[in-house]
Scaffold this active site. Structure first.
Site, short mmCIF file in Angstrom:
data_model
loop_
_atom_site.label_atom_id
_atom_site.label_comp_id
_atom_site.label_asym_id
_atom_site.label_seq_id
_atom_site.Cartn_x
_atom_site.Cartn_y
_atom_site.Cartn_z
N SER A 127 0.81 -1.22 0.00
CA SER A 127 0.00 0.00 0.00
C SER A 127 0.84 1.27 0.00
O SER A 127 0.48 2.26 -0.64
CB SER A 127 -0.93 0.01 1.21
OG SER A 127 -1.79 -1.10 1.19
N HIS A 184 0.87 4.40 4.38
CA HIS A 184 0.15 5.08 3.30
C HIS A 184 0.59 6.53 3.18
O HIS A 184 0.90 7.01 2.08
CB HIS A 184 -1.36 5.03 3.54
CG HIS A 184 -1.93 3.66 3.52
ND1 HIS A 184 -3.27 3.40 3.81
CD2 HIS A 184 -1.37 2.45 3.26
CE1 HIS A 184 -3.48 2.11 3.72
NE2 HIS A 184 -2.36 1.51 3.39
#
Length: 207
Positions: A127, A184
């Site tokens: 991610s 992230h």
């Protein structure tokens, strides 16, 4: 052949799939211990992990990158690898394999390190790299640089909403599991910051 222009991106996808299935999406703890940011042991309900300095001093440098290849569910794997293919392959084809490799390594290492400092070693997934390639391609197009990636205008807005939902705990509340929010965010910042050196280098090469 077209796939040869995306050989690195395909390799990242293949390695992720092999590792994730081999570790049973988290069931194979012994394999996980070889790939997490630092080694760990579980005693009762507590997790004990080696320090960052201990990991480096014992020469386990691969751990800086390998958490990016670990995924803990089929949905987690498919979601991340679809974005890597859609965006990463465009970066590799338009800007070259070395740009994609350097972006991947920078995003993986820095997002893994940041997430480790916040949560310890029990995390994984691509991610952070996904946010990096999205941030890089979005800002590149936003600045009007060429060649353009041509991704949908609303894509970055969607990913930012997803980031906020993660920090608010809503994704975990609706059953998405633990979310590596720090990875992230750091991945996104890496992608945005990566635009400048690539642009400067491309100007130097062309001049």
């Amino acid at each position: 052949m077209p796939w040869q222009k995306s050989a690195l991106t395909l390799s990242l996808i293949l390695i992720s799939a092999i590792i994730s299935f081999a570790m049973g999406f988290g069931e194979n703890r012994e394999l996980m211990r070889l790939l997490t940011f630092t080694d760990f042991s579980i005693r009762g309900q507590q997790i004990f992990h080696h320090t960052f300095s201990a990991m480096l001093s014992t020469g386990q440098w691969w751990r800086l990158v390998t958490p990016a290849f670990m995924h803990f569910s089929e949905l987690h794997l498919v979601f991340n690898l679809l974005w890597i293919w859609v965006v990463g392959s465009r970066i590799e084809q338009l800007h070259g394999r070395w740009v994609m490799l350097c972006l991947f390594l920078s995003a993986a290492i820095l997002s893994n390190l940041a997430q480790f400092l916040v949560s310890g070693p029990m995390f994984g997934g691509m991610s952070g790299v996904v946010y990096a390639v999205l941030g890089y391609s979005w800002l590149w197009d936003k600045q009007g640089y060429r060649p353009r990636f041509g991704l949908p205008q609303g894509l970055m807005g969607f990913m930012l909403v997803w980031l906020v939902l993660g920090y608010l705990g809503i994704l975990q509340w609706v059953g998405m599991g633990a979310v590596a929010n720090t990875a992230h965010l750091v991945g996104l910042l890496v992608g945005l910051l990566f635009v400048l050196p690539v642009k400067l280098f491309s100007r130097r090469v062309s001049s």
